[in-house]
Write a protein that holds these residues in place. Structure first.
Motif, PDB file in Angstrom:
ATOM      1  N   GLY A  39     -15.263  17.636  -7.803  1.00  0.00           N
ATOM      2  CA  GLY A  39     -15.683  16.470  -8.471  1.00  0.00           C
ATOM      3  C   GLY A  39     -16.743  17.185  -9.949  1.00  0.00           C
ATOM      4  O   GLY A  39     -16.559  16.607 -10.933  1.00  0.00           O
ATOM      5  N   ALA A  40     -16.954  18.232  -9.598  1.00  0.00           N
ATOM      6  CA  ALA A  40     -18.096  18.817 -10.814  1.00  0.00           C
ATOM      7  C   ALA A  40     -16.659  19.027 -11.967  1.00  0.00           C
ATOM      8  O   ALA A  40     -16.716  18.988 -13.109  1.00  0.00           O
ATOM      9  CB  ALA A  40     -18.528  19.996 -10.591  1.00  0.00           C
ATOM     10  N   ILE A  41     -15.524  19.802 -11.680  1.00  0.00           N
ATOM     11  CA  ILE A  41     -14.672  20.070 -12.568  1.00  0.00           C
ATOM     12  C   ILE A  41     -13.989  18.740 -13.236  1.00  0.00           C
ATOM     13  O   ILE A  41     -13.741  18.763 -14.383  1.00  0.00           O
ATOM     14  CB  ILE A  41     -13.387  20.879 -11.851  1.00  0.00           C
ATOM     15  CG1 ILE A  41     -14.065  22.147 -11.613  1.00  0.00           C
ATOM     16  CG2 ILE A  41     -12.096  21.106 -12.771  1.00  0.00           C
ATOM     17  CD1 ILE A  41     -13.094  22.912 -10.551  1.00  0.00           C
ATOM     18  N   ILE A  42     -13.997  17.707 -12.391  1.00  0.00           N
ATOM     19  CA  ILE A  42     -13.417  16.318 -12.986  1.00  0.00           C
ATOM     20  C   ILE A  42     -14.518  15.702 -14.050  1.00  0.00           C
ATOM     21  O   ILE A  42     -13.772  15.505 -15.008  1.00  0.00           O
ATOM     22  CB  ILE A  42     -13.088  15.566 -11.708  1.00  0.00           C
ATOM     23  CG1 ILE A  42     -11.903  15.846 -11.049  1.00  0.00           C
ATOM     24  CG2 ILE A  42     -12.761  13.902 -12.338  1.00  0.00           C
ATOM     25  CD1 ILE A  42     -11.601  15.373  -9.645  1.00  0.00           C
ATOM     26  N   LEU A  43     -15.555  15.940 -13.592  1.00  0.00           N
ATOM     27  CA  LEU A  43     -16.796  15.371 -14.481  1.00  0.00           C
ATOM     28  C   LEU A  43     -16.725  16.122 -15.684  1.00  0.00           C
ATOM     29  O   LEU A  43     -16.986  15.592 -16.928  1.00  0.00           O
ATOM     30  CB  LEU A  43     -18.032  15.374 -13.951  1.00  0.00           C
ATOM     31  CG  LEU A  43     -18.339  13.862 -12.813  1.00  0.00           C
ATOM     32  CD1 LEU A  43     -19.739  13.981 -12.669  1.00  0.00           C
ATOM     33  CD2 LEU A  43     -18.162  12.679 -14.084  1.00  0.00           C
TER      34      LEU A  43
END
Length: 135
Positions: free
Chosen positions: A127-131
């Motif tokens: 999720g951090a990478i996507i954000l």
């Protein structure tokens, strides 16, 4: 979305009154840190450039061009400030952000804040990478 994912959030007094001034950040003045905190919300002013280039192709360019440029600056400032506030409220451990032993080697603080929030809740950093890509 980020403050909703974070297991803990910082208080409003921390977000609005705490300045990280130290040799590790290179900032040693609270006044300078306050000025930077206002300017950092305008880190991407791409909107005014697009509005300026498209002005010649719009009807009523003499009125609509400046309105588009000024409104894009205002919108980017507003969303940039919201982005910075979301990051500040979502800090999990302030002392860990600049640590050279953390996941980003203390060099990329926004990515570390996202990583800490998503890894703390989901034990996964996807999720951090996507954000980061969205930002």
């Amino acid at each position: 979305m980020l403050p909703l994912v974070s297991l803990t959030t910082q208080s409003a007094s921390y977000a609005f009154t705490h300045f990280e001034i130290s040799e590790s950040t290179g900032i040693t003045s609270s006044v300078y840190a306050a000025i930077l905190s206002v300017l950092v919300s305008q880190y991407s002013l791409y909107g005014h450039d697009a509005a300026a280039h498209l002005t010649e192709e719009t009807k009523g360019a003499d009125k609509n061009g400046p309105i588009a440029i000024l409104s894009s600056i205002g919108i980017v400032s507003l969303f940039g400030w919201a982005h910075i506030l979301a990051l500040t409220f979502s800090i999990q451990d302030p002392s860990y952000l600049y640590d050279v032993n953390n996941e980003t080697a203390g060099a990329f603080v926004p990515a570390q804040i996202l990583y800490d929030a998503f890894h703390g809740r989901y034990h996964n950093a996807a999720g951090a990478i996507i954000l980061l890509f969205v930002i």
